[in-house]
Motif scaffolding. Structure first.
Motif, PDB file in Angstrom:
ATOM      1  N   UNK A  41       0.804  -1.220   0.000  1.00  0.00           N
ATOM      2  CA  UNK A  41       0.000   0.000   0.000  1.00  0.00           C
ATOM      3  C   UNK A  41       0.844   1.280   0.000  1.00  0.00           C
ATOM      4  N   UNK A  42       2.124   1.171   0.329  1.00  0.00           N
ATOM      5  CA  UNK A  42       2.996   2.337   0.355  1.00  0.00           C
ATOM      6  C   UNK A  42       3.722   2.472  -0.983  1.00  0.00           C
ATOM      7  N   UNK A  43       3.983   3.698  -1.382  1.00  0.00           N
ATOM      8  CA  UNK A  43       4.783   3.932  -2.589  1.00  0.00           C
ATOM      9  C   UNK A  43       6.221   3.576  -2.262  1.00  0.00           C
ATOM     10  N   UNK A  44       6.794   2.721  -3.070  1.00  0.00           N
ATOM     11  CA  UNK A  44       8.171   2.284  -2.878  1.00  0.00           C
ATOM     12  C   UNK A  44       8.851   2.161  -4.234  1.00  0.00           C
ATOM     13  N   UNK A  45      10.142   2.214  -4.260  1.00  0.00           N
ATOM     14  CA  UNK A  45      10.861   2.103  -5.527  1.00  0.00           C
ATOM     15  C   UNK A  45      10.784   0.678  -6.086  1.00  0.00           C
ATOM     16  N   UNK A  46      10.730  -0.310  -5.235  1.00  0.00           N
ATOM     17  CA  UNK A  46      10.728  -1.680  -5.703  1.00  0.00           C
ATOM     18  C   UNK A  46       9.561  -2.409  -5.081  1.00  0.00           C
TER      19      UNK A  46
END
Length: 187
Positions: A165-170
């Motif tokens: 649910x969180x924006x992450x690079x990978x």
């Protein structure tokens, strides 16, 4: 006898060097406790007759094209294709701008005959991200359109998933866990 010993030594070397077989990733549970994101169902998706027909009115063309390709991996059952004159539009990619919203992207279901679901990208957030993060947002939202829920990216039940649910690079494409959940839902 010397040849036999040499053969056994070579075989033993292969056993030591060869990596252990990996177990196929299993499907991961939804982390939401209630609401539409608490389960993965075909009914809570944009899929119509085994396909998603889409249109786009967004500035994030490279991102939604990446998401469409990523979820059209070898073995994927749901066809993701542009809408045509002879098909019903199931999904539209579009933009909005809301600096107060923490959401970078949102998938929304619009049930009903011939209704079009939406993936909306928040320009106020997306424009602050690098290309890899924007691709991750697009792939994540298309995962929702395919009926997938949020997965845990932390804690004891953490899994590698584009459905964090969180924006992450990978990751910016479906992982083995995502494919296992997809397979469980779509066969």
């Amino acid at each position: 006898m010397q040849d036999l010993l040499a053969g056994l030594a070579a075989f033993a070397a292969v056993l030591v060097i060869a990596p252990a077989p990996t177990r196929a990733a299993g499907a991961a549970p939804c982390i939401a406790k209630s609401g539409s994101d608490a389960t993965e169902t075909r009914q809570d998706s944009s899929v119509d007759d085994g396909e998603i027909r889409w249109t786009a009115s967004t500035k994030y063309k490279a991102e939604y094209q990446h998401a469409n390709r990523a979820w059209s991996y070898s073995g994927a059952k749901v066809k993701i294709a542009p809408d045509a004159a002879t098909t019903v539009n199931d999904l539209n990619y579009e933009d909005f701008s809301d600096a107060k919203s923490a959401a970078a992207g949102v998938w929304s279901r619009h049930p009903g005959p011939a209704a079009t679901d939406l993936i909306r990208f928040n320009k106020a957030r997306m424009d602050t991200f690098d290309a890899a993060t924007r691709r991750m947002v697009a792939a994540h939202e298309l995962g929702h359109a395919l009926g997938l829920c949020h997965k845990s990216g932390s804690g004891k039940d953490a899994v590698q998933s584009v459905m964090w649910p969180e924006v992450a690079r990978y990751p910016d494409a479906p992982t083995a866990v995502d494919k296992a959940n997809y397979k469980r839902l779509w066969g």
